[in-house]
Design a protein around this motif. Structure first.
Motif, PDB file in Angstrom:
ATOM      1  N   UNK A  22      64.933  22.219  89.504  1.00 38.00           N
ATOM      2  CA  UNK A  22      64.660  21.174  88.511  1.00 38.00           C
ATOM      3  C   UNK A  22      63.634  21.625  87.461  1.00 38.00           C
ATOM      4  N   UNK A  23      62.428  22.094  87.848  1.00 35.22           N
ATOM      5  CA  UNK A  23      61.492  22.525  86.801  1.00 35.22           C
ATOM      6  C   UNK A  23      61.946  23.767  86.052  1.00 35.22           C
ATOM      7  N   UNK A  24      62.629  24.694  86.729  1.00 31.27           N
ATOM      8  CA  UNK A  24      63.104  25.904  86.045  1.00 31.27           C
ATOM      9  C   UNK A  24      64.153  25.538  85.000  1.00 31.27           C
ATOM     10  N   UNK A  25      65.040  24.613  85.341  1.00 32.48           N
ATOM     11  CA  UNK A  25      66.070  24.172  84.397  1.00 32.48           C
ATOM     12  C   UNK A  25      65.439  23.484  83.186  1.00 32.48           C
ATOM     13  N   UNK A  43      72.658  28.977  70.779  1.00 30.77           N
ATOM     14  CA  UNK A  43      72.549  29.031  72.237  1.00 30.77           C
ATOM     15  C   UNK A  43      73.374  30.174  72.818  1.00 30.77           C
ATOM     16  N   UNK A  44      74.513  30.457  72.215  1.00 33.99           N
ATOM     17  CA  UNK A  44      75.399  31.499  72.733  1.00 33.99           C
ATOM     18  C   UNK A  44      74.855  32.907  72.466  1.00 33.99           C
ATOM     19  N   UNK A  45      73.839  33.027  71.583  1.00 36.54           N
ATOM     20  CA  UNK A  45      73.282  34.329  71.219  1.00 36.54           C
ATOM     21  C   UNK A  45      71.994  34.638  71.987  1.00 36.54           C
ATOM     22  N   UNK A  46      71.722  33.896  73.060  1.00 40.90           N
ATOM     23  CA  UNK A  46      70.473  34.084  73.801  1.00 40.90           C
ATOM     24  C   UNK A  46      70.731  34.558  75.223  1.00 40.90           C
ATOM     25  N   UNK A  47      69.810  35.408  75.700  1.00 42.13           N
ATOM     26  CA  UNK A  47      69.823  35.792  77.110  1.00 42.13           C
ATOM     27  C   UNK A  47      68.382  35.783  77.619  1.00 42.13           C
ATOM     28  N   UNK A  48      68.234  35.713  78.934  1.00 39.42           N
ATOM     29  CA  UNK A  48      66.907  35.622  79.538  1.00 39.42           C
ATOM     30  C   UNK A  48      66.362  37.029  79.717  1.00 39.42           C
ATOM     31  N   UNK A  49      65.266  37.321  79.025  1.00 36.35           N
ATOM     32  CA  UNK A  49      64.650  38.638  79.119  1.00 36.35           C
ATOM     33  C   UNK A  49      63.801  38.740  80.380  1.00 36.35           C
ATOM     34  N   UNK A  50      62.924  37.741  80.584  1.00 38.25           N
ATOM     35  CA  UNK A  50      62.107  37.751  81.800  1.00 38.25           C
ATOM     36  C   UNK A  50      61.725  36.326  82.167  1.00 38.25           C
ATOM     37  N   UNK A  51      61.507  36.115  83.442  1.00 31.95           N
ATOM     38  CA  UNK A  51      61.036  34.825  83.932  1.00 31.95           C
ATOM     39  C   UNK A  51      60.075  35.112  85.089  1.00 31.95           C
ATOM     40  N   UNK A  52      58.877  34.548  84.995  1.00 30.66           N
ATOM     41  CA  UNK A  52      57.877  34.740  86.047  1.00 30.66           C
ATOM     42  C   UNK A  52      57.249  33.393  86.381  1.00 30.66           C
ATOM     43  N   UNK A  53      56.820  33.260  87.621  1.00 31.56           N
ATOM     44  CA  UNK A  53      56.102  32.076  88.057  1.00 31.56           C
ATOM     45  C   UNK A  53      54.738  32.545  88.537  1.00 31.56           C
ATOM     46  N   UNK A  54      53.694  32.172  87.807  1.00 31.63           N
ATOM     47  CA  UNK A  54      52.340  32.601  88.122  1.00 31.63           C
ATOM     48  C   UNK A  54      51.551  31.452  88.735  1.00 31.63           C
ATOM     49  N   UNK A  55      50.457  31.810  89.387  1.00 33.60           N
ATOM     50  CA  UNK A  55      49.603  30.821  90.031  1.00 33.60           C
ATOM     51  C   UNK A  55      48.812  30.050  88.980  1.00 33.60           C
ATOM     52  N   UNK A  56      48.748  28.733  89.155  1.00 35.53           N
ATOM     53  CA  UNK A  56      47.982  27.880  88.265  1.00 35.53           C
ATOM     54  C   UNK A  56      46.720  27.397  88.951  1.00 35.53           C
TER      55      UNK A  56
END
Length: 172
Positions: A22-25, A43-56
């Motif tokens: 849910x939060x990632x979406x 939207x069709x011209x985009x891809x995910x380069x990186x995704x990270x989840x860091x400590x808050x």
């Protein structure tokens, strides 16, 4: 979803049975909307380069335990960082902001005065031009002590206190 096309990533998130979907979406949809609004990227011209989840930051709460002790409960938070990349690079990469739109239209952009010091200098110049004398405010006379009656009462109370103190020391 790292390295996937945005449409593929959304379909993967749709059918995953995990609580963190849910939060990632939400973050992914927000990033797509920002790319479309700020940079005119489809939207069709985009891809995910990186995704990270860091400590808050952690919220610390306490729970009572046996023998009068208390233990710490750490309510943890996190930061999700998502970077999108264009598949085929376009020529435009200028963000659409209000200032950029005004500059492109030829309208003068005025800078707002945020600093209180600048504001007071501006007010002083206006008063000087109008011939108004600046008010001198004694900081010590603000609040309760501004009232003359209150000052008289405090002076009387101080005298009584000194008299009581003197009587105690002298042994009367």
């Amino acid at each position: 979803i790292r390295g996937k096309n945005v449409d593929d990533a959304l379909s993967c998130l749709e059918f995953l049975n995990k609580l963190a979907v849910i939060p990632v979406k939400k973050v992914l949809l927000s990033a797509i909307a920002n790319a479309h609004h700020n940079f005119d990227i489809e939207k069709s011209n985009l891809k995910i380069k990186s995704i990270t989840v860091d400590e808050g930051p952690k919220f610390k709460r306490y729970m009572p335990k046996a023998h009068g002790r208390a233990t710490v409960i750490r309510k943890r938070t996190s930061h999700i960082n998502l970077v999108l990349e264009e598949i085929v690079e376009s020529r435009k990469k200028v963000a659409k902001t209000k200032a950029a739109k005004k500059i492109s239209e030829g309208v003068k952009v005025e800078k707002k005065i945020d600093n209180q010091k600048d504001m007071s200098d501006k007010q002083a110049k206006i008063r000087k031009a109008e011939g108004v004398k600046p008010e001198i405010i004694d900081v010590r006379m603000q609040g309760k002590r501004r009232n003359k009656q209150h000052q008289d009462v405090t002076k009387r109370a101080d005298k009584k206190f000194l008299q009581k103190l003197f009587n105690r020391k002298s042994g009367m």
